[in-house]
Design a protein around this motif. Sequence first.
Motif, short mmCIF file in Angstrom:
data_model
loop_
_atom_site.label_atom_id
_atom_site.label_comp_id
_atom_site.label_asym_id
_atom_site.label_seq_id
_atom_site.Cartn_x
_atom_site.Cartn_y
_atom_site.Cartn_z
N TYR A 137 0.82 -1.21 0.00
CA TYR A 137 0.00 0.00 0.00
C TYR A 137 0.86 1.27 0.00
O TYR A 137 0.35 2.37 -0.18
N ASP A 141 -4.97 3.73 1.19
CA ASP A 141 -6.33 4.28 1.09
C ASP A 141 -7.09 3.90 2.37
O ASP A 141 -7.50 2.75 2.53
N ASN A 145 -9.95 4.55 3.28
CA ASN A 145 -11.37 4.22 3.09
C ASN A 145 -11.56 2.76 2.71
O ASN A 145 -12.67 2.25 2.71
N ASP A 146 -10.45 2.11 2.35
CA ASP A 146 -10.49 0.69 2.02
C ASP A 146 -10.29 -0.09 3.32
O ASP A 146 -9.22 -0.03 3.95
#
Lengths: 144, 411
Positions: free
Chosen positions: B276, B281, B283-284
């Motif tokens: 990552y 992210d 929101n993931d």
Amino acid sequence: MKNIYTYLLSACIVLSFNLEALAKSIAIVTNSESASLKNLSDKDLKKIFLGKLDRTPEVPKIRAAQLDPKNQEYKDFARNFLGKSARELRSYWSVQIFSGKAIPLKSFETSEQLKKWIENTPGGIGFIDSEELSSDLVVVRKVN
Amino acid sequence: MKIGISVLCLVFFPSMAFSKMESRGFVTLGTASSNSDVSYHNHIGKLPTVTGITKFGLNLSSDISDRWSFSGQLLSTGQQDYYDLRTDWIILRYQPLTNLRINIGKQLVPLWFAAEYIDVGFLLPWVVPPEEIYNIANIKAFSGLSMNYTYELGSLNLELQPFYGAVNDELPAVYAPDGVSTKVEAERVYGVSIDLGNEFMEARMAYVYGHTNVDYPPGILIEDFETEITTFGLKYDRGDFLLWAEYGVIKDVSSQSSVDKRKEEALAAITRAAPYGENPDLNDVQQLNDVTDAFTKTIIANRVTGYSTYYLTLGYRIDDFVPTISFANLAKIKDEDLITGGEQSSSTLGLRYFVSATSDFKLEYQTISVPKGSYGLFDATNYYIASLTPGAELEELGDVNIVKFAFNAVF
């Protein structure tokens, strides 16, 4: 001016006498079965009321009790015999109780209730106003 | 729970008269708030919280016979939306000699001065004890055996308290959301505390060893965690002056294989989160979980390698008021083993006002200083995630101010 000083001095003397009168003479008392507690030293008697001594060779279980802390006798006993303020004594006992090291002393609202309990409880000991002594109780110590 | 205690006593001591039961209680109604976006120990943030400060306790005790007695305490701790209720401790006590007491049951670990009455706010000089020192052990209570032996040394009183037991406890997690617990299991906990003092002064030393499995939320299991804690303390309380000071060292003494295993788990979690990059992210959910897991395991793999901690509190009584000043510090022992650290120091100004002989108000203003690269006792995961938020300026916590207020009473 001299008169003012005289009045002030007189007022102080009267006030100090009144404060003296407020402090009660205390008696530590037990029942006749536990009369041997009279032979204990002041140090050992203090230990009893601090939860650090609960027996002697003659008295297998000493059960101490007190007057409710709101009584003047409690304050006088704390100050004059244990050398603590009433607040310090209550704080000491709170630590003992809430840390699980001791069971609270039995507490009574009036001298009459306390006297009756001491008379009927093996090893019972407590403190009352000296003027409320009765013939059924044995005086262990007088505290002025 | 009261029913449980009663049943327990009735089973073992059927002659016990519950009319002889003595009951006492305590309550603390308090709140705290900080000026930081990152939540502090026990959820203290910008939004005022009652968590960990507001408490209600009920203490029950009774003589069972001349030599046997029992005491127990129920504790309800305020969370943000509900109150947690638990049996704080319950002890069956046998006193064969006037200066020897044997305690059986669930007991609080006698690690610090206030460890055995830590939840009774009225008995403490603070709103809550200094987090730097009272927070470093994850064991509060054990089930087992302890002994109190007292001995007079001239005008001083010596008290020895060795103990041995096991732990299977769930405590409200100090960083996770309300309702989430940290589960602590220990197959063996043992130690000793030694107190020497008189009515006004007390010196103390304690040693505790624990072999624990800790399940930190959200599901971070740390097994075979062996720690040693050694503490020293001095307390003076006479007349108008009071002093409390304690020093402690906590060391990870886990076997090398356990340490290696924790590091392997942390490395595996880092590897999972590596794709990552530096800007996951958030929101993931999967990415958020993996990053959090990696960060938390890394911290835990290193966290308790070793810390030293201390506090000093001074106070002076002026009628019904007691102003206090406290300094506390938490520092790692070895720099090289820690990727990130929980170091911090704090200074606190406090004012206590006695409403009566059994109740008080306390107000405190605390400034916490967190060195660069450390998260102190702030929520490390929260700090880390918040620092990833675009526009956030949270790379350094710097100085954070906290205001705490409480009403305390015993009855």
